[in-house]
Design an enzyme around this catalytic site. Structure first.
Site, PDB file in Angstrom:
ATOM      1  N   HIS A 108      -3.623   0.752  -8.181  1.00 20.34           N
ATOM      2  CA  HIS A 108      -2.933   1.064  -6.930  1.00 20.34           C
ATOM      3  C   HIS A 108      -1.532   0.462  -6.855  1.00 20.34           C
ATOM      4  O   HIS A 108      -0.753   0.814  -5.973  1.00 20.34           O
ATOM      5  CB  HIS A 108      -3.795   0.673  -5.715  1.00 20.34           C
ATOM      6  CG  HIS A 108      -3.841  -0.787  -5.396  1.00 20.34           C
ATOM      7  ND1 HIS A 108      -4.852  -1.609  -5.797  1.00 20.34           N
ATOM      8  CD2 HIS A 108      -3.003  -1.562  -4.688  1.00 20.34           C
ATOM      9  CE1 HIS A 108      -4.651  -2.834  -5.351  1.00 20.34           C
ATOM     10  NE2 HIS A 108      -3.529  -2.839  -4.667  1.00 20.34           N
ATOM     11  N   ASP A 142      -9.853   0.480 -10.565  1.00 17.36           N
ATOM     12  CA  ASP A 142      -8.578  -0.046 -10.068  1.00 17.36           C
ATOM     13  C   ASP A 142      -7.896  -0.927 -11.109  1.00 17.36           C
ATOM     14  O   ASP A 142      -7.378  -2.002 -10.795  1.00 17.36           O
ATOM     15  CB  ASP A 142      -8.772  -0.819  -8.763  1.00 17.36           C
ATOM     16  CG  ASP A 142      -7.444  -1.003  -8.027  1.00 17.36           C
ATOM     17  OD1 ASP A 142      -6.544  -0.164  -8.215  1.00 17.36           O
ATOM     18  OD2 ASP A 142      -7.298  -1.992  -7.290  1.00 17.36           O
ATOM     19  N   SER A 220      -2.060  -8.416  -5.797  1.00 18.68           N
ATOM     20  CA  SER A 220      -2.854  -7.395  -6.492  1.00 18.68           C
ATOM     21  C   SER A 220      -2.507  -7.324  -7.969  1.00 18.68           C
ATOM     22  O   SER A 220      -1.334  -7.229  -8.337  1.00 18.68           O
ATOM     23  CB  SER A 220      -2.620  -6.017  -5.858  1.00 18.68           C
ATOM     24  OG  SER A 220      -3.397  -5.852  -4.721  1.00 18.68           O
TER      25      SER A 220
END
Length: 375
Positions: A108, A142, A220
């Protein structure tokens, strides 16, 4: 009382009153530190402090800042952190995976740039900015892999640990770039294990690590480390009403990372085990009072077709098969089925409990490589 004594008492009272009035002026004159104060000897750092410092100094050079430039930004399901998006740039964290210059981050973080034909660059701990190319993405996990361009000095890869034996209460260390602040260390503990987290296309990742180490926008794709400085997870999402850390962060377990990343490097994609069905919408099944996965359609030539599974009758709308168990585990939703199939792997056989016409039967179905939107 004699006059002499009275005068003495009055003099003492006046003296004390004078001292009280003069005190705010006299004390600064007598005690103000007008020169640098002497530094007090501290002694050794605590052992826990020494180990944390050593861990950060050893691991932080291998952590990088990822900048994904795209013309338009579309938020994905896992863009829970709401990383900084200025001028069409999505930022996140990554880390050096191997000596060939591969960088691991979250899908992402780079997906919007990849889909729009944008560019990705990486800033190393030395401050050097290097262009990077996308090797592959695995949205179901992810995870994404980048390849660094020419770099003057490549930091060493992080040491790899295991997530199979993690215990609640173990110390955790997250290094990342929250809010664009390079190489920030936060600490905490593993607050839960074996969490389940939705990723994409109806899939759900199991075995997710929960930590209370502060994970904020920009973390992230960064590493979650154990007290030995080994990689135990990749930070991916938080739960927070405000969008900032609320003490509940999630990391993809390293055992999954260590399986998926080599496949991305080798083939640019991850083979997803499946049986060749398209599942019905969970909301529709719930409205109909169905507990299980409704087989909407069976793909021609698939293992499911060979095993005789039936989908919904297109003409009458009659429901065919409902999968209610897989290898002895109850299946309530699609994520339960995909987890069982993923555990079996490609080329294996899964025993399904199937409801058809109100009767439960056992069906053995082989697994094969399928596209991400099919099971």
């Amino acid at each position: 009382m004699p006059d002499r004594t009275r005068r003495l008492v009055l003099a003492l009272v006046l003296l004390f009153l004078g001292l009280a009035v003069a005190q705010p002026y006299v004390v600064p004159l007598l005690y103000s530190a007008r020169t640098p104060r002497v530094v007090a000897a501290r002694g050794d750092l605590a052992d826990s402090e020494k180990s944390t410092i050593a861990l950060f100094e050893r691991a932080s050079p291998s952590v990088v800042h990822v900048f994904a430039q795209s013309a338009a930004q579309d938020r994905g399901l896992l863009d829970i952190e709401n990383e900084g998006e200025e001028g069409g740039t999505q930022t996140g964290t990554g880390f050096v995976w191997d000596a060939a210059g591969h960088i691991v981050t979250n899908t992402h973080v780079v997906q919007a740039a990849a889909q729009s034909g944008g560019s990705v660059s990486v800033r190393l701990s030395s401050g050097e900015v290097v262009s990077a190319t996308l090797v592959g993405m695995a949205p179901s996990y992810d995870l994404a892999v980048l390849q660094l361009g020419r770099v003057s000095h490549l930091p060493p890869p992080l040491a790899i640990g295991t997530s199979a034996d993690l215990k609640v209460g173990q110390a955790t260390f997250a290094i990342g770039n929250p809010f664009g602040l390079d190489h920030t260390l936060t600490t905490g503990v593993i607050s839960a294990v074996r969490r389940r987290m939705p990723t994409s296309e109806g899939r759900e990742l199991s075995g997710v690590i929960q930590t209370d180490a502060a994970i904020n926008p920009g973390n992230s794709g960064g590493p979650l480390l154990d007290s030995a400085g080994r990689l135990i997870g990749v930070n991916t999402a938080i739960v927070s009403p405000s969008g900032a850390s609320a003490g509940i962060g999630f990391a993809i377990p390293v055992d999954v990372v260590n399986r998926v990343v080599p496949e991305l490097i080798r083939a640019g994609r991850v083979r997803n085990p499946g049986i060749g069905i398209i599942a019905g919408q969970e909301a529709t099944a719930a409205r109909l009072g169905i507990d299980g996965v409704v087989v909407l359609r069976v793909l021609r030539g698939s293992p499911a077709a060979q095993a005789g599974l039936r989908g919904v009758d297109a003409q009458s709308g009659t429901i065919g098969d409902v999968i209610v168990s897989a290898d002895g585990n109850d299946v309530h939703r699609l994520a339960d089925l995909t987890a069982a199939i993923a555990q079996a792997g490609i080329g294996a056989t899964v025993e399904l409990g199937v409801l058809r016409d109100g009767r439960l039967r056992k069906v053995r179905v082989g697994t094969t490589d399928v596209a991400e939107n099919r099971q």
